[in-house]
Scaffold this active site. Structure first.
Site, PDB file in Angstrom:
ATOM      1  N   GLU A 159      -9.201   3.954  -2.304  1.00  0.00           N
ATOM      2  CA  GLU A 159      -7.913   3.732  -3.112  1.00  0.00           C
ATOM      3  C   GLU A 159      -8.292   3.129  -4.545  1.00  0.00           C
ATOM      4  O   GLU A 159      -9.071   2.508  -4.840  1.00  0.00           O
ATOM      5  CB  GLU A 159      -6.834   2.822  -2.313  1.00  0.00           C
ATOM      6  CG  GLU A 159      -6.596   3.264  -0.916  1.00  0.00           C
ATOM      7  CD  GLU A 159      -5.520   2.813  -0.288  1.00  0.00           C
ATOM      8  OE1 GLU A 159      -4.610   2.228  -0.888  1.00  0.00           O
ATOM      9  OE2 GLU A 159      -5.288   3.018   0.855  1.00  0.00           O
ATOM     10  N   ARG A 187      -8.630   3.826  12.995  1.00  0.00           N
ATOM     11  CA  ARG A 187      -7.806   4.986  13.294  1.00  0.00           C
ATOM     12  C   ARG A 187      -7.195   5.015  14.765  1.00  0.00           C
ATOM     13  O   ARG A 187      -5.978   5.670  15.098  1.00  0.00           O
ATOM     14  CB  ARG A 187      -8.455   6.350  12.906  1.00  0.00           C
ATOM     15  CG  ARG A 187      -9.186   6.458  11.539  1.00  0.00           C
ATOM     16  CD  ARG A 187      -7.950   6.544  10.730  1.00  0.00           C
ATOM     17  NE  ARG A 187      -8.479   6.355   9.384  1.00  0.00           N
ATOM     18  CZ  ARG A 187      -7.606   6.459   8.336  1.00  0.00           C
ATOM     19  NH1 ARG A 187      -6.278   6.143   8.375  1.00  0.00           N
ATOM     20  NH2 ARG A 187      -8.098   6.685   7.020  1.00  0.00           N
ATOM     21  N   THR A 189      -9.288  -5.597   3.741  1.00  0.00           N
ATOM     22  CA  THR A 189      -8.898  -4.797   2.658  1.00  0.00           C
ATOM     23  C   THR A 189      -9.817  -5.509   1.579  1.00  0.00           C
ATOM     24  O   THR A 189      -9.572  -6.658   0.998  1.00  0.00           O
ATOM     25  CB  THR A 189      -7.510  -5.033   2.226  1.00  0.00           C
ATOM     26  OG1 THR A 189      -6.666  -4.539   3.102  1.00  0.00           O
ATOM     27  CG2 THR A 189      -7.370  -3.833   0.912  1.00  0.00           C
ATOM     28  N   GLU A 215     -10.813   3.637   3.558  1.00  0.00           N
ATOM     29  CA  GLU A 215     -10.061   4.668   2.433  1.00  0.00           C
ATOM     30  C   GLU A 215     -10.190   4.224   1.047  1.00  0.00           C
ATOM     31  O   GLU A 215     -10.172   3.186   0.574  1.00  0.00           O
ATOM     32  CB  GLU A 215      -8.441   4.355   2.911  1.00  0.00           C
ATOM     33  CG  GLU A 215      -7.797   4.890   4.165  1.00  0.00           C
ATOM     34  CD  GLU A 215      -6.398   4.969   4.408  1.00  0.00           C
ATOM     35  OE1 GLU A 215      -5.885   4.154   3.722  1.00  0.00           O
ATOM     36  OE2 GLU A 215      -6.184   5.588   5.251  1.00  0.00           O
ATOM     37  N   ASP A 236      -9.184   0.535   1.724  1.00  0.00           N
ATOM     38  CA  ASP A 236      -8.201   0.095   2.743  1.00  0.00           C
ATOM     39  C   ASP A 236      -8.693   0.229   4.068  1.00  0.00           C
ATOM     40  O   ASP A 236      -8.465   1.302   4.685  1.00  0.00           O
ATOM     41  CB  ASP A 236      -7.102   0.713   2.369  1.00  0.00           C
ATOM     42  CG  ASP A 236      -5.909   0.611   3.433  1.00  0.00           C
ATOM     43  OD1 ASP A 236      -5.890  -0.608   4.170  1.00  0.00           O
ATOM     44  OD2 ASP A 236      -5.196   1.308   3.664  1.00  0.00           O
ATOM     45  N   GLU A 278     -10.050  12.508   7.002  1.00  0.00           N
ATOM     46  CA  GLU A 278     -10.016  13.905   6.410  1.00  0.00           C
ATOM     47  C   GLU A 278     -11.221  14.521   6.382  1.00  0.00           C
ATOM     48  O   GLU A 278     -11.409  15.783   6.432  1.00  0.00           O
ATOM     49  CB  GLU A 278      -9.556  13.590   5.134  1.00  0.00           C
ATOM     50  CG  GLU A 278      -7.841  13.169   4.819  1.00  0.00           C
ATOM     51  CD  GLU A 278      -7.531  12.731   3.511  1.00  0.00           C
ATOM     52  OE1 GLU A 278      -7.011  13.635   2.920  1.00  0.00           O
ATOM     53  OE2 GLU A 278      -7.681  11.545   3.225  1.00  0.00           O
ATOM     54  N   GLN A 318      -4.458   2.345  15.050  1.00  0.00           N
ATOM     55  CA  GLN A 318      -3.252   2.989  14.293  1.00  0.00           C
ATOM     56  C   GLN A 318      -2.419   4.122  14.856  1.00  0.00           C
ATOM     57  O   GLN A 318      -1.288   4.093  15.353  1.00  0.00           O
ATOM     58  CB  GLN A 318      -3.841   3.468  12.940  1.00  0.00           C
ATOM     59  CG  GLN A 318      -2.836   4.097  12.091  1.00  0.00           C
ATOM     60  CD  GLN A 318      -3.591   4.569  10.414  1.00  0.00           C
ATOM     61  OE1 GLN A 318      -4.564   4.269  10.285  1.00  0.00           O
ATOM     62  NE2 GLN A 318      -2.608   5.108   9.964  1.00  0.00           N
ATOM     63  N   THR A 377      -4.796   6.461  -0.050  1.00  0.00           N
ATOM     64  CA  THR A 377      -6.099   7.084  -0.161  1.00  0.00           C
ATOM     65  C   THR A 377      -5.994   8.287  -1.360  1.00  0.00           C
ATOM     66  O   THR A 377      -4.822   9.126  -1.037  1.00  0.00           O
ATOM     67  CB  THR A 377      -6.330   7.970   1.265  1.00  0.00           C
ATOM     68  OG1 THR A 377      -6.434   6.966   2.157  1.00  0.00           O
ATOM     69  CG2 THR A 377      -7.831   8.609   1.021  1.00  0.00           C
ATOM     70  N   ASP A 401       0.770  -1.203   0.057  1.00  0.00           N
ATOM     71  CA  ASP A 401       0.010   0.174  -0.172  1.00  0.00           C
ATOM     72  C   ASP A 401       1.000   1.237  -0.014  1.00  0.00           C
ATOM     73  O   ASP A 401       1.701   1.319   0.697  1.00  0.00           O
ATOM     74  CB  ASP A 401      -0.905   0.204   1.284  1.00  0.00           C
ATOM     75  CG  ASP A 401      -1.875   1.043   1.057  1.00  0.00           C
ATOM     76  OD1 ASP A 401      -2.432   1.120  -0.131  1.00  0.00           O
ATOM     77  OD2 ASP A 401      -2.395   1.192   1.942  1.00  0.00           O
ATOM     78  N   LYS A 460      -4.899  -2.023   9.964  1.00  0.00           N
ATOM     79  CA  LYS A 460      -5.218  -2.143   8.326  1.00  0.00           C
ATOM     80  C   LYS A 460      -5.331  -3.763   8.040  1.00  0.00           C
ATOM     81  O   LYS A 460      -6.100  -3.993   7.218  1.00  0.00           O
ATOM     82  CB  LYS A 460      -3.864  -1.852   7.712  1.00  0.00           C
ATOM     83  CG  LYS A 460      -3.587  -0.393   7.724  1.00  0.00           C
ATOM     84  CD  LYS A 460      -4.446   0.428   7.291  1.00  0.00           C
ATOM     85  CE  LYS A 460      -4.023   2.033   7.095  1.00  0.00           C
ATOM     86  NZ  LYS A 460      -4.690   2.810   6.222  1.00  0.00           N
ATOM     87  N   ARG A 513       1.202  16.592  12.997  1.00  0.00           N
ATOM     88  CA  ARG A 513       2.382  17.440  12.731  1.00  0.00           C
ATOM     89  C   ARG A 513       2.207  18.816  12.137  1.00  0.00           C
ATOM     90  O   ARG A 513       2.592  19.131  10.869  1.00  0.00           O
ATOM     91  CB  ARG A 513       3.453  17.007  12.267  1.00  0.00           C
ATOM     92  CG  ARG A 513       3.943  15.694  12.679  1.00  0.00           C
ATOM     93  CD  ARG A 513       5.023  14.946  11.757  1.00  0.00           C
ATOM     94  NE  ARG A 513       4.560  14.768  10.551  1.00  0.00           N
ATOM     95  CZ  ARG A 513       4.011  13.701  10.087  1.00  0.00           C
ATOM     96  NH1 ARG A 513       3.744  12.442  10.767  1.00  0.00           N
ATOM     97  NH2 ARG A 513       3.776  13.534   8.872  1.00  0.00           N
ATOM     98  N   HIS A 552      -3.881  13.890   0.615  1.00  0.00           N
ATOM     99  CA  HIS A 552      -4.062  13.068   1.816  1.00  0.00           C
ATOM    100  C   HIS A 552      -2.971  13.250   2.636  1.00  0.00           C
ATOM    101  O   HIS A 552      -3.192  13.278   4.102  1.00  0.00           O
ATOM    102  CB  HIS A 552      -4.256  11.495   1.388  1.00  0.00           C
ATOM    103  CG  HIS A 552      -4.285  10.592   2.562  1.00  0.00           C
ATOM    104  ND1 HIS A 552      -5.318  10.515   3.338  1.00  0.00           N
ATOM    105  CD2 HIS A 552      -3.492   9.452   2.639  1.00  0.00           C
ATOM    106  CE1 HIS A 552      -5.116   9.268   4.230  1.00  0.00           C
ATOM    107  NE2 HIS A 552      -3.980   8.871   3.759  1.00  0.00           N
TER     108      HIS A 552
END
Lengths: 463, 463
Positions: free
Chosen positions: B222, B258, B278, B220, B254, B395, B261, B381, B145, B274, B161, B152
Site C-alpha cells: 500500500e 486471511r 502495520t 498488502e 498492511d 491475489e 479475517q 492494496t 485504510d 489487521k 462472490r 484488488h
C-alpha cells in the site's frame, strides 16, 4: 480478578462534604470518579486539573497532592497528577491506584483530619461541580467499538436479514471494529448532523445516491471502558488478568447516521456513519468502585457455544457482569423552549451484554494488538430483551420484535414514531434534539454509584 | 491544487553531497524526504531529530536550524523542528513548508554556500543514513485504510462472490475503514504472526473455530499519505483544497491474517486480522517532490458512474494520479542464510487506483470528521490488471483472473504456490520470511524520486 469488597465500599461511610451523603447523589464517597476540569480563571487560558467528584463538589487532586497529603512515598502518583489527562495515572500499577483511592476516602471522611482541618487548602482544592468546565479525561489514542448486546445484534440483524439475524461468528467472539478517535467529544458538545451519500430508495436500483444531510440520525446508548496499564505489541492479555488493565467506565453516545451506514458499510464496516462524533461522559468511574455491583456474566443458553478457553475465566463467569442501569432521555428544542422536562425513551442494563468487558479486552489483544493507557473500548448499543430496553431509535421505533412471543419480525422500514409531550413525533433525531444518557448502580445495603450524564444537542447540517 | 513545477524539480540541480547525484539514488536533492532519526549516543537514551535524506546521508534539520541557516523569519519552522515527530511541522501552512523546501535545496546545492562552508556544522548535521536508527515519523493518532484499487477489490470480491465481485457502493465512494494506530511500526521491526480464531473448514458447518496461530498470513502493498494541516470537527475539506492538507507519502505494509479475517469480518469489517501490525517506511516524500510524476486520475469507463460533485475536481481529474512504481520482494530465512537475493513477487503502480488521494481525504472529511496532522490514510492494496501487478499473496497465488480474456474466475481456494529459488513454495507467508516494499518515480527529463524501503520479517506466533 475483580476487586474485592473493602472499606471503601462500606455504606456507613459519611463524608464531611455533606452533599455526598445525599442518598440520591451519583457521587458519594464510595464512588470518587475521576474527571478533568479546566480551572483557568482568565479567558483564553487553560489549566486542566485532575479531580474526583464528591457530592456536588470537585476535589482538585493536584492541590491535594501539592500540599503533601497523598504521602511522601507516592511520587509516581504525584507525578501523574501533574498531567492534563488521566493517561499517566491510568498507567500506574493497580496497587497504586487502590492506595490513592483508600487515601482519598480517608481524606474525605472522618478517618483523617488532614484535609478537612486545612481550611485554606479546602478553599482552593474543593470547588462546585456546577459550572465547572469539564474536559476529555483521556487523550484516547485508539477507540474501539464492540457489538456485545445480542439483543441489539438480533434486532438490527432482523431488519436486514430476517431469516438469519445473528451471523455465525457472533457467539464465538465479541465482534468489534476500530472507531475514529479524533471526533470523540465531551458531554455537552453540540453534534453537527453529518452530510453524506444517501440512496433515494432501498437499493441502488431505485436511483443513484446523492450527497446531502443525513436524514436518519440516531444515538446509541453505550458504556465505555478505558484501558489502564497497556500490553506490549505481540503479547496478549489473559482473561484472568484483563480487569487489571481496565481503569474505569463511562457513558458513550455513539451517534450514528443510519442512511449513510446502510449505503457505505459493506464490505469493510461502518465508517462515515459513525466518525462524525462520539460523545463521552466526563466522569470515569473506577472499576474498584463497582465491586458491589458485579454479577454473573450473561448466561448462555444450552444452544449457545461455550466460549473458547482463552475467552473463558471462572471469575469472569462469576463476577464479569456489571449491574449498571442505563437510561436514554430526549428533549426536543420545543420541549426545552416550553420548559418541559426531558422524557425517558428507554432503560437498559449493562448486565444484559452477551460478552463481558474482560472478554472484549482479551479478545482485542488476543492477536498481540497493543493496548495503551487511555484507549477507549465501548460496549456497542446496550439493548435488552424488552421493547423499552432498546438502546437506539433504529430499534426503538421499529415495529418488529424478534423477542416477542410469538416473534414479530417485520422488514426494517416498518416504524411507529415516538410521540413527544409537545405532540412532535420522532422516528429518528431532529435538529435541536438533546439526547441525555444516564447510568447508575443501586443495590440494597450499598450506596448508589452514579455515572452522571452524557449529553449532546443535534445541530443542523452544513456550515 | 497539485503543486506547480518549480526550481526544486530542475533535473540539472546538483548537490555537493556527491551521493545525491548518483542517478540510481532514491534521494537526490529534488526529493528531500523527511524522517526522524535517533541520534542518542549513549545506550538507553533517545534523541530523535527531524532529518531529510540526501543521497546516502541524513541532514539533521535541528542542527541546521539552530545554526540560524533557515532564516530569522522562520520561527514557526524552527519551533516545529524541535519536536520528536513531524506532527508540528506538518501542521504548518503549505507556504512555510515550500519555503523550507526551497531553502534546503539552496543549502544543499551551489545556490548557497552557507551550510557547505561551515565544516564544523556539516560535521555535526550531516551523517550516514546507513546504520542510523530511524523512528516512526509521526505519532499517528488516527489511521484509516482504504480499498481504492478496483483490481484488488475485483480479485478479492471474485473469490468470495464470483457473480457479484464489486458491491454497488464501490464506484460511488472510496470504501475505507478505521485501522489500529497503536500497532503501526517502523520498517525493520519484526512482525509476530498473530494468534486468532480459525475455522477448520470453509464455514462453521465444517466444525467450530479453534484458537491458534494464523495459517494464512499475508502482506498488502500500500501507499500511505500523512495529513498536514487538519480541519475542524464539523467542517469538510473540499476536493480542490484537499492536497493542501496532505503532507507527504510513504510505503505501507498492511499485514493481514486471511483466516482470521474471513471468520471475523462480518458485519463490522476487518479487526484483529489487521490490528496486530502495520509497517510504514521511514521516509515521508513531500507531495511537492512528486509534481513531475502527477498524472491523470484513472479513467472511468462509460459504464462507470460519474463521481458526485463533491468528489469531482477538474484539477484532480487532470493531475490527481501519481505515477509511482511499486514492488514487493521476498526473502525467506533459507534464502537469506544462503545469501540469495530477495526475489520480486510483483510490481504495481499507484496510478492504477480507482480513487485519488484527494478523493479519499475529501470523502473522509465529508461528514465533518476532523483530520489531525500526522493522521495516516492508506490506499489499500495497490493491484493492477495484470497477474504480476497483484499486491498481496491472497491475489497473487490465486488461480482466478477476472481481468483475463476470457475471465478465469475460480473459487477462492484454488491456488498455485509461488516457487522460491531455494525450491521452497509459498501460498502465504512462512515464519522467517522478509517482505520488502519499494517505491520510486521515474520519468525522462526528471530525477528519480524514491521512497526507500519498507521491510519486515515474520516471527513465529506465541511468546
Amino acid at each position: 480478578m475483580s476487586y474485592p469488597l473493602d472499606d471503601t465500599h462500606d455504606p456507613k461511610l459519611k463524608s464531611w462534604v455533606e452533599s455526598a451523603n445525599d442518598p440520591a447523589t451519583d457521587f458519594p464517597v464510595q464512588n470518587l470518579p475521576f474527571c478533568v476540569a479546566d480551572r483557568a480563571e482568565e479567558p483564553g487560558e487553560t489549566d486542566p486539573r485532575i479531580c474526583v467528584a464528591i457530592g456536588d463538589q470537585l476535589l482538585d487532586l493536584l492541590e491535594v497532592s501539592s500540599a503533601g497529603l497523598l504521602g511522601a512515598d507516592d511520587g509516581d502518583i504525584a507525578m501523574a497528577l501533574q498531567f492534563e489527562t488521566l493517561d499517566d495515572l491510568a498507567s500506574l500499577p493497580t496497587d497504586d491506584r487502590r492506595r490513592l483511592r483508600m487515601r482519598l476516602v480517608e481524606l474525605l471522611t472522618d478517618k483523617s483530619d488532614d484535609l478537612r482541618s486545612d481550611e485554606e487548602l479546602v478553599g482552593v482544592a474543593l470547588f462546585p461541580r456546577a459550572g465547572a468546565e469539564l474536559l476529555l479525561p483521556f487523550e484516547v489514542r485508539d477507540y474501539t467499538d464492540f457489538y456485545a448486546s445480542v439483543y441489539h445484534a438480533t434486532n438490527v440483524g432482523s431488519m436486514f436479514r430476517p431469516d438469519n439475524p445473528i451471523l455465525p461468528n457472533y457467539k464465538w467472539l465479541p465482534v468489534g471494529y476500530h472507531g475514529r478517535a479524533s471526533s470523540i467529544v465531551i458531554s455537552g458538545s453540540p453534534v453537527r448532523r453529518p452530510m453524506g451519500q444517501l440512496l433515494p430508495g432501498a437499493t441502488i436500483e431505485d436511483g443513484p445516491p446523492a450527497f446531502g444531510p443525513c436524514k436518519l440520525m440516531d444515538y446509541e446508548l453505550e458504556v465505555g471502558f478505558y484501558v489502564g496499564r497497556g500490553n506490549e505489541l505481540g503479547r496478549s492479555i489473559p482473561i484472568d488478568k484483563a480487569e487489571e488493565h481496565i481503569f474505569g467506565l463511562c457513558l458513550v453516545n455513539d451517534w450514528s447516521a443510519r442512511d449513510i451506514q446502510k449505503w457505505e458499510y459493506q464490505p469493510l464496516g461502518p465508517f462515515l456513519a459513525k466518525s462524525f462524533a462520539t460523545s463521552v461522559s466526563p466522569f470515569v468511574v473506577p472499576l474498584e468502585a463497582l465491586t458491589p455491583y458485579r454479577c454473573r456474566a450473561m448466561e448462555r443458553s444450552s444452544d449457545d457455544p461455550r466460549p473458547l478457553p482463552h475467552l473463558t475465566g471462572d471469575m469472569d463467569r462469576e463476577t464479569g457482569g456489571i449491574d449498571l442501569k442505563l437510561e436514554v432521555l430526549l428533549a426536543s428544542a420545543e420541549m426545552r423552549k416550553k420548559g418541559i422536562d426531558p422524557i425517558r425513551l428507554s432503560s437498559g442494563n449493562l448486565k444484559d451484554m452477551y460478552w463481558t468487558i474482560a472478554q472484549m479486552l482479551t479478545h482485542h489483544s488476543s492477536n498481540g494488538c497493543n493496548m495503551r493507557p487511555g484507549d477507549l473500548l465501548a460496549s456497542g448499543t446496550v439493548s435488552g430483551p424488552k421493547r423499552e430496553s432498546r438502546g437506539c431509535l433504529l430499534e426503538l421505533t421499529w415495529d418488529g420484535d424478534p423477542f416477542a412471543n410469538p416473534p414479530v419480525s417485520k422488514p426494517g422500514s416498518a416504524r411507529t414514531p415516538l410521540k413527544l409531550p409537545t405532540g412532535e413525533e420522532r422516528k429518528f433525531l431532529a435538529d435541536g434534539d438533546e439526547v441525555i444518557l444516564r447510568g447508575y448502580c443501586e443495590r440494597d445495603g450499598f450506596r448508589r454509584v452514579g455515572f452522571g450524564e452524557c449529553r449532546g444537542v443535534v445541530l443542523p447540517a452544513g456550515d
